[in-house]
Design a protein around this motif. Structure first.
Motif, PDB file in Angstrom:
ATOM      1  N   THR A   1      -0.477  17.123   6.266  1.00 38.49           N
ATOM      2  CA  THR A   1      -0.981  15.746   6.351  1.00 38.49           C
ATOM      3  C   THR A   1      -2.052  15.600   7.423  1.00 38.49           C
ATOM      4  OG1 THR A   1       0.792  15.134   7.868  1.00 38.49           O
ATOM      5  CG2 THR A   1       1.174  14.759   5.507  1.00 38.49           C
TER       6      THR A   1
ATOM      7  N   ARG B   1       0.835  -1.194   0.000  1.00 39.00           N
ATOM      8  CA  ARG B   1       0.000   0.000   0.000  1.00 39.00           C
ATOM      9  C   ARG B   1       0.872   1.248   0.000  1.00 39.00           C
ATOM     10  NH1 ARG B   1      -4.796   1.650   4.199  1.00 39.00           N
ATOM     11  NH2 ARG B   1      -5.197   3.654   3.236  1.00 39.00           N
ATOM     12  N   ARG B   2       0.512   2.203  -0.841  1.00 37.40           N
ATOM     13  CA  ARG B   2       1.213   3.481  -0.884  1.00 37.40           C
ATOM     14  C   ARG B   2       0.288   4.539  -0.288  1.00 37.40           C
ATOM     15  NH1 ARG B   2       4.398   4.024  -6.612  1.00 37.40           N
ATOM     16  NH2 ARG B   2       5.903   2.420  -6.151  1.00 37.40           N
ATOM     17  N   TYR B   3       0.818   5.297   0.633  1.00 39.07           N
ATOM     18  CA  TYR B   3       0.055   6.384   1.215  1.00 39.07           C
ATOM     19  C   TYR B   3       0.275   7.625   0.367  1.00 39.07           C
ATOM     20  CZ  TYR B   3      -0.608   3.317   5.147  1.00 39.07           C
ATOM     21  OH  TYR B   3      -0.967   2.255   5.938  1.00 39.07           O
ATOM     22  N   ARG B   4      -0.807   8.216  -0.073  1.00 39.02           N
ATOM     23  CA  ARG B   4      -0.733   9.359  -0.957  1.00 39.02           C
ATOM     24  C   ARG B   4      -0.740  10.649  -0.149  1.00 39.02           C
ATOM     25  NH1 ARG B   4      -4.632   8.430  -5.925  1.00 39.02           N
ATOM     26  NH2 ARG B   4      -5.122  10.540  -5.330  1.00 39.02           N
TER      27      ARG B   4
ATOM     28  N   GLY C   1      -3.120  12.114   9.776  1.00 45.17           N
ATOM     29  CA  GLY C   1      -3.861  10.915   9.375  1.00 45.17           C
ATOM     30  C   GLY C   1      -2.974   9.936   8.632  1.00 45.17           C
ATOM     31  N   ASP C   2      -3.590   9.177   7.728  1.00 44.49           N
ATOM     32  CA  ASP C   2      -2.863   8.195   6.925  1.00 44.49           C
ATOM     33  C   ASP C   2      -2.150   8.804   5.730  1.00 44.49           C
ATOM     34  OD1 ASP C   2      -3.359   6.013   8.469  1.00 44.49           O
ATOM     35  OD2 ASP C   2      -5.050   5.288   7.289  1.00 44.49           O
ATOM     36  N   ALA C   3      -2.325  10.095   5.497  1.00 40.56           N
ATOM     37  CA  ALA C   3      -1.698  10.734   4.343  1.00 40.56           C
ATOM     38  C   ALA C   3      -0.186  10.799   4.539  1.00 40.56           C
ATOM     39  CB  ALA C   3      -2.262  12.132   4.143  1.00 40.56           C
ATOM     40  N   ALA C   4       0.536  10.613   3.458  1.00 38.84           N
ATOM     41  CA  ALA C   4       1.999  10.671   3.498  1.00 38.84           C
ATOM     42  C   ALA C   4       2.457  12.117   3.388  1.00 38.84           C
ATOM     43  CB  ALA C   4       2.575   9.854   2.350  1.00 38.84           C
TER      44      ALA C   4
END
Length: 152
Positions: free
Chosen positions: A63, A35-38, A66-69
């Motif tokens: 970001t 999985r790539r975090y965008r 959260g889960d955002a990179a």
């Protein structure tokens, strides 16, 4: 006698191997990439043209924990169409990358320090459309920014 016993032993071992080992869970699917975090999208792309110099500016997206990179760079995309070639005003713009800008920031940066710019010379007689997308260290590309279109 010995050949029959040897044959029987082989058959016994073979049947134990076939029946004794559990079979798979069914048909296997294709491998799944990690999985790539965008990174989040740029939301405030704006432009200014002064003396043939175009300047785009935008804020580095936060970001928000959260889960955002975290973005490490932004790619600027341009679509350029001659104003005389307006046969298809509703046609989709054909974007091409024109710049790859690295983000250099400090975690405690102020809002002014979290602003990026891109400058280029604008030629007269064209309709320009720009958008920006940020990317993360793992290569995950974020969503496109808002689009800026102007005629010069």
């Amino acid at each position: 006698m010995r050949g029959k016993r040897f044959f029987g032993l082989r058959m016994f071992i073979l049947s134990v191997l076939i029946v004794g080992f559990p079979t798979g869970c069914g048909k296997k699917g294709p491998p799944v990439p990690p999985r790539r975090y965008r990174p989040p999208a740029v939301m405030d792309l704006s432009h200014q043209v002064k003396d043939q110099t175009l300047t785009l500016s935008w804020s580095i997206p936060d970001t928000g924990g959260g889960d955002a990179a975290a973005p490490i760079g932004c790619i600027v995309y341009e679509a350029k169409q001659p104003t005389a070639d307006t046969d298809c005003p509703d046609c989709a713009a054909s974007f091409a990358p024109v710049a790859d800008l690295a983000i250099r920031q400090h975690p405690a940066a102020t809002t002014a320090e979290r602003t990026m710019t891109y400058s280029a010379v604008a030629a007269q007689g064209f309709i320009y459309t720009y958008k920006v997308a940020c990317y993360a260290s793992d290569g995950g590309l974020g969503a496109d920014s808002n689009v800026v279109t102007f005629e010069y």
